[in-house]
Motif scaffolding. Structure first.
Motif, PDB file in Angstrom:
ATOM      1  N   LEU A  56      42.599  32.879  43.504  1.00 47.63           N
ATOM      2  CA  LEU A  56      42.717  33.431  44.850  1.00 47.63           C
ATOM      3  C   LEU A  56      43.692  34.606  44.873  1.00 47.63           C
ATOM      4  O   LEU A  56      43.406  35.663  45.461  1.00 47.63           O
ATOM      5  CB  LEU A  56      43.179  32.339  45.816  1.00 47.63           C
ATOM      6  CG  LEU A  56      43.259  32.721  47.298  1.00 47.63           C
ATOM      7  CD1 LEU A  56      41.889  33.116  47.818  1.00 47.63           C
ATOM      8  CD2 LEU A  56      43.821  31.553  48.105  1.00 47.63           C
ATOM      9  N   TYR A  57      44.807  34.444  44.210  1.00 44.33           N
ATOM     10  CA  TYR A  57      45.822  35.506  44.196  1.00 44.33           C
ATOM     11  C   TYR A  57      45.301  36.766  43.515  1.00 44.33           C
ATOM     12  O   TYR A  57      45.360  37.874  44.080  1.00 44.33           O
ATOM     13  CB  TYR A  57      47.083  35.003  43.482  1.00 44.33           C
ATOM     14  CG  TYR A  57      48.137  36.068  43.276  1.00 44.33           C
ATOM     15  CD1 TYR A  57      48.955  36.466  44.327  1.00 44.33           C
ATOM     16  CD2 TYR A  57      48.294  36.669  42.035  1.00 44.33           C
ATOM     17  CE1 TYR A  57      49.915  37.453  44.141  1.00 44.33           C
ATOM     18  CE2 TYR A  57      49.253  37.654  41.839  1.00 44.33           C
ATOM     19  CZ  TYR A  57      50.060  38.043  42.891  1.00 44.33           C
ATOM     20  OH  TYR A  57      51.007  39.015  42.704  1.00 44.33           O
ATOM     21  N   TYR A  58      44.773  36.611  42.303  1.00 43.41           N
ATOM     22  CA  TYR A  58      44.368  37.792  41.538  1.00 43.41           C
ATOM     23  C   TYR A  58      43.080  38.421  42.066  1.00 43.41           C
ATOM     24  O   TYR A  58      42.927  39.645  42.020  1.00 43.41           O
ATOM     25  CB  TYR A  58      44.200  37.416  40.059  1.00 43.41           C
ATOM     26  CG  TYR A  58      45.514  37.175  39.360  1.00 43.41           C
ATOM     27  CD1 TYR A  58      46.448  38.194  39.223  1.00 43.41           C
ATOM     28  CD2 TYR A  58      45.825  35.922  38.842  1.00 43.41           C
ATOM     29  CE1 TYR A  58      47.666  37.976  38.590  1.00 43.41           C
ATOM     30  CE2 TYR A  58      47.035  35.691  38.198  1.00 43.41           C
ATOM     31  CZ  TYR A  58      47.952  36.724  38.076  1.00 43.41           C
ATOM     32  OH  TYR A  58      49.147  36.507  37.447  1.00 43.41           O
ATOM     33  N   SER A  59      42.146  37.625  42.563  1.00 40.69           N
ATOM     34  CA  SER A  59      40.895  38.197  43.065  1.00 40.69           C
ATOM     35  C   SER A  59      41.126  38.978  44.352  1.00 40.69           C
ATOM     36  O   SER A  59      40.547  40.053  44.554  1.00 40.69           O
ATOM     37  CB  SER A  59      39.851  37.097  43.283  1.00 40.69           C
ATOM     38  OG  SER A  59      40.302  36.123  44.204  1.00 40.69           O
ATOM     39  N   VAL A  60      41.991  38.460  45.227  1.00 43.14           N
ATOM     40  CA  VAL A  60      42.324  39.213  46.444  1.00 43.14           C
ATOM     41  C   VAL A  60      43.043  40.509  46.080  1.00 43.14           C
ATOM     42  O   VAL A  60      42.775  41.572  46.653  1.00 43.14           O
ATOM     43  CB  VAL A  60      43.187  38.362  47.395  1.00 43.14           C
ATOM     44  CG1 VAL A  60      43.756  39.212  48.523  1.00 43.14           C
ATOM     45  CG2 VAL A  60      42.365  37.215  47.973  1.00 43.14           C
ATOM     46  N   GLN A  61      43.931  40.430  45.110  1.00 44.65           N
ATOM     47  CA  GLN A  61      44.654  41.616  44.661  1.00 44.65           C
ATOM     48  C   GLN A  61      43.691  42.669  44.123  1.00 44.65           C
ATOM     49  O   GLN A  61      43.796  43.859  44.467  1.00 44.65           O
ATOM     50  CB  GLN A  61      45.659  41.204  43.576  1.00 44.65           C
ATOM     51  CG  GLN A  61      46.664  42.272  43.192  1.00 44.65           C
ATOM     52  CD  GLN A  61      47.651  41.755  42.154  1.00 44.65           C
ATOM     53  OE1 GLN A  61      47.265  41.367  41.046  1.00 44.65           O
ATOM     54  NE2 GLN A  61      48.924  41.740  42.508  1.00 44.65           N
ATOM     55  N   ASP A  62      42.734  42.247  43.301  1.00 47.10           N
ATOM     56  CA  ASP A  62      41.763  43.193  42.748  1.00 47.10           C
ATOM     57  C   ASP A  62      40.808  43.711  43.808  1.00 47.10           C
ATOM     58  O   ASP A  62      40.409  44.876  43.788  1.00 47.10           O
ATOM     59  CB  ASP A  62      40.967  42.518  41.624  1.00 47.10           C
ATOM     60  CG  ASP A  62      41.677  42.620  40.295  1.00 47.10           C
ATOM     61  OD1 ASP A  62      42.836  43.066  40.289  1.00 47.10           O
ATOM     62  OD2 ASP A  62      41.071  42.246  39.275  1.00 47.10           O
ATOM     63  N   LEU A  63      40.414  42.828  44.743  1.00 48.72           N
ATOM     64  CA  LEU A  63      39.485  43.243  45.789  1.00 48.72           C
ATOM     65  C   LEU A  63      40.111  44.313  46.671  1.00 48.72           C
ATOM     66  O   LEU A  63      39.473  45.311  47.020  1.00 48.72           O
ATOM     67  CB  LEU A  63      39.085  42.029  46.632  1.00 48.72           C
ATOM     68  CG  LEU A  63      37.957  42.244  47.646  1.00 48.72           C
ATOM     69  CD1 LEU A  63      36.676  42.642  46.949  1.00 48.72           C
ATOM     70  CD2 LEU A  63      37.748  40.979  48.465  1.00 48.72           C
ATOM     71  N   VAL A  64      41.372  44.127  47.010  1.00 50.15           N
ATOM     72  CA  VAL A  64      42.069  45.118  47.829  1.00 50.15           C
ATOM     73  C   VAL A  64      42.259  46.418  47.039  1.00 50.15           C
ATOM     74  O   VAL A  64      42.074  47.529  47.562  1.00 50.15           O
ATOM     75  CB  VAL A  64      43.434  44.574  48.299  1.00 50.15           C
ATOM     76  CG1 VAL A  64      44.250  45.673  48.981  1.00 50.15           C
ATOM     77  CG2 VAL A  64      43.235  43.400  49.240  1.00 50.15           C
ATOM     78  N   GLY A  65      42.587  46.291  45.758  1.00 49.90           N
ATOM     79  CA  GLY A  65      42.823  47.478  44.938  1.00 49.90           C
ATOM     80  C   GLY A  65      41.573  48.304  44.685  1.00 49.90           C
ATOM     81  O   GLY A  65      41.639  49.529  44.582  1.00 49.90           O
TER      82      GLY A  65
END
Length: 588
Positions: free
Chosen positions: A551-560
């Protein structure tokens, strides 16, 4: 679920139909190359085998629960959650905590906690479990449908590269094409679409093997990189932001595999085993649900070898350059076009099944008969139940699909990383919970065989519950537990007589409740060893950890990787092999 809709009306699907549906819906072999690219050889292989083993057992457990429990308690995933929460709330330790809290809360009023209050608390936990899992299930497959819509739109862009239409316009075309398909009432009625979905899955895999065999990227001058992601083609600022190193593996500059890459890869693998969220609903439509284990044997006999073969072969061929859209790793030739068309048909089928899970949950709750077209209910339901089913489905399902298209429009961005991050997000939000957490938790809660301290404590706990006002399946399972514990423990004569009296009263009620539905004996449930219990608990822990990381890394990548809401580019400049500078066979 409204009483107007009889569960028996839904039991129309054969073993072969269910097997074909799950194969066509569950299989995502083209996600394996990019998953291995992010995870690496050993982590990817071990993780794939583990997830196959854990998801296999969780699927079998879901089938066992749906067969052994009364039909009204196992007709869908939320009902299973309600039954499990009701039972878990009656665990002796849970009851002691509730009594202590109720006593503390009542001290100011000069009263004490009573059994009716504890029963209301148990009912509240059951309602919480049902509503929470229903929300999780809807959210997970709602987002999975959005992923499918974006995939369809981008396949159209790939198929017609010279078109003047923008991504937003192609998504509107997807809406027009998918809206009629969404009117198929049930899983059983999607049989023709299932055949197409399974056939196109085979075509996709055959084209993949052809492209790898004819291209042989490992024989190219540069060749694939396996440890680093290439920074070729980046500007100096982009390379600095990506923390590229020089050199990195067999490439001049690149960035090593990170912990975030591995976490997202594991969630993508979880996404690829994510059919469990519709298992109870699929079993609900089987003519003979006892054949579920045979369905699982066939499905997993295909899935694991296919996933392993595609993952290892794709990673060997393309290395860390393996794309979430695998067609970009191939030349833009006729076979690539065949694969794109096959993918469009297959994704359309997957989108149909995903939508059926969501809309049936809502329609059955509202009393809309999914097996009827024009016949209305008996008038006992609400407005939806009194409408013509075909009319209600037309408006409700079209609006549902329209809302997903709107969200897809908001999330439109470039290809590749956005899709990978969105799939990883869906996997971490719900697929892990529905596949690796909840089935094991339900089984732990509902299995009639308990640890010795639990059985001993239940002697006193269950004596307080022999006078039951409303039939509750949780008491049935506890009644079986009481019988087992009395037979296995030595009590003094007076206590033994009291216990057998309580046992007789409670089991009489449990037998009446189970007449004509399930005969849940301990032998049918099977033994529950300590080792197996720890294996289940371990899977729950692993699932929770992966959920948090993903959840943490996928949201980070999705926003980026996003360009902002409603700010997607009109066209996507797809680069096929060997035009991308990162390609193992790059030829400028």
């Amino acid at each position: 679920m409204a009483a107007a809709v009889e569960l028996q009306q839904l039991r129309r699907a054969s073993w072969a139909e269910v097997t074909a549906t799950l194969l066509a819906f569950t299989a995502f072999p083209m996600t394996m190359p990019v998953a291995f690219a992010r995870a690496g050889w050993w982590v990817g292989s071990v993780a794939l085998v583990y997830m196959a083993a854990a998801s296999w057992e969780s699927g079998v457990l879901l089938g066992k629960l749906c067969v052994l429990l009364p039909a009204e308690q196992a007709s869908d995933y939320p009902q299973l959650a309600a039954a499990a929460m009701a039972t878990a709330s009656r665990h002796p330790y849970a009851k002691r905590l509730r009594r202590a809290w109720a006593s503390l809360s009542a001290m100011g009023a000069g009263s004490s906690a009573d059994e009716p209050e504890l029963e209301r608390s148990s009912a509240a936990w059951a309602a919480f479990g049902r509503r929470g899992v229903a929300a999780l299930q809807l959210l997970t497959y709602y987002l999975a449908a959005v992923v499918g819509i974006i995939y369809l739109e981008q396949y159209f862009v790939q198929l017609f590269p010279g078109s003047s239409l923008c991504q937003a316009q192609w998504i509107f075309i997807v809406l027009l094409l998918m809206a009629p398909l969404q009117q198929i009432p049930t899983f059983k009625d999607s049989w023709a679409a299932t055949i197409l979905g399974a056939t196109t899955l085979g075509v996709i895999c055959l084209v993949f093997f052809y492209q790898v065999g004819s291209g042989r990227p490992w024989e190219c001058e540069l060749g694939p990189a396996y440890e680093c992601f290439s920074c070729a083609g980046m500007s100096k600022n982009e390379a600095r932001d990506a923390k590229c190193e020089t050199p990195c593996g067999n490439i001049s500059s690149g960035t090593p595999r990170s912990f975030a890459d591995v976490a997202e890869a594991l969630n993508l693998m979880a996404y690829s085993f994510g059919g469990h969220g519709l298992y109870p609903e699929t079993i609900r439509e089987m003519k003979h649900p006892q054949g579920w284990r045979s369905v699982m044997v066939v499905v997993y006999s295909v899935l694991l070898p296919l996933y392993m073969l595609c993952g290892l072969l794709g990673f060997a061929a393309y290395g860390t350059f393996a794309n979430a859209n695998i067609n970009l790793n191939w030349p833009n030739n006729a076979m690539n076009k065949v694969s794109i068309v096959a993918n469009m048909v297959n994704v359309s089928f997957t989108l149909l099944i995903t939508q059926l899970l969501q809309v049936l949950q809502v329609e059955l709750a509202l009393g809309v008969d999914p097996t009827a077209w024009w016949r209305t209910g008996d008038g006992s339901g609400g407005v939806a139940a009194r409408m013509r089913p075909v009319v209600f489905r037309l408006f409700f399902r079209s609006l549902w699909l329209g809302s997903q298209v709107l969200l897809a429009e908001m999330l439109l961005s470039g290809e590749g990383d956005t899709l990978f991050a969105l799939q990883s997000l869906v996997g971490s939000v719900g697929m892990l919970a529905l596949t690796f957490l909840l089935p094991f938790g339900f089984h732990l809660a509902l299995h009639p065989q308990h640890e010795q301290p639990y059985r001993a404590a239940n002697h006193t706990t269950l004596l307080d519950e022999t006078e039951l006002g409303e039939a509750d399946p949780a008491h049935i399972w506890l009644g079986d537990n009481l019988a087992n514990s009395i037979e296995s423990e030595e009590l003094d004569d007076g206590a033994s007589e009291d216990m057998h009296g309580a046992e007789s009263s409670l089991l009489d009620k449990s037998h009446q409740l189970r007449a004509g539905s399930s005969n849940m004996t301990l032998s049918e449930w099977g033994p529950y060893s300590v080792a197996r219990r720890w294996w289940h608990l371990g899977n729950i822990v692993v699932g929770v950890v992966l959920m948090g990381l993903g959840l943490y890394y996928s949201v980070q990548d999705l926003v980026g990787s996003s360009t902002g809401l409603f700010n997607g580019s009109c066209q996507i400049p797809f680069q096929y092999s060997p035009m991308d500078p990162r390609d193992p066979c790059y030829a400028p």
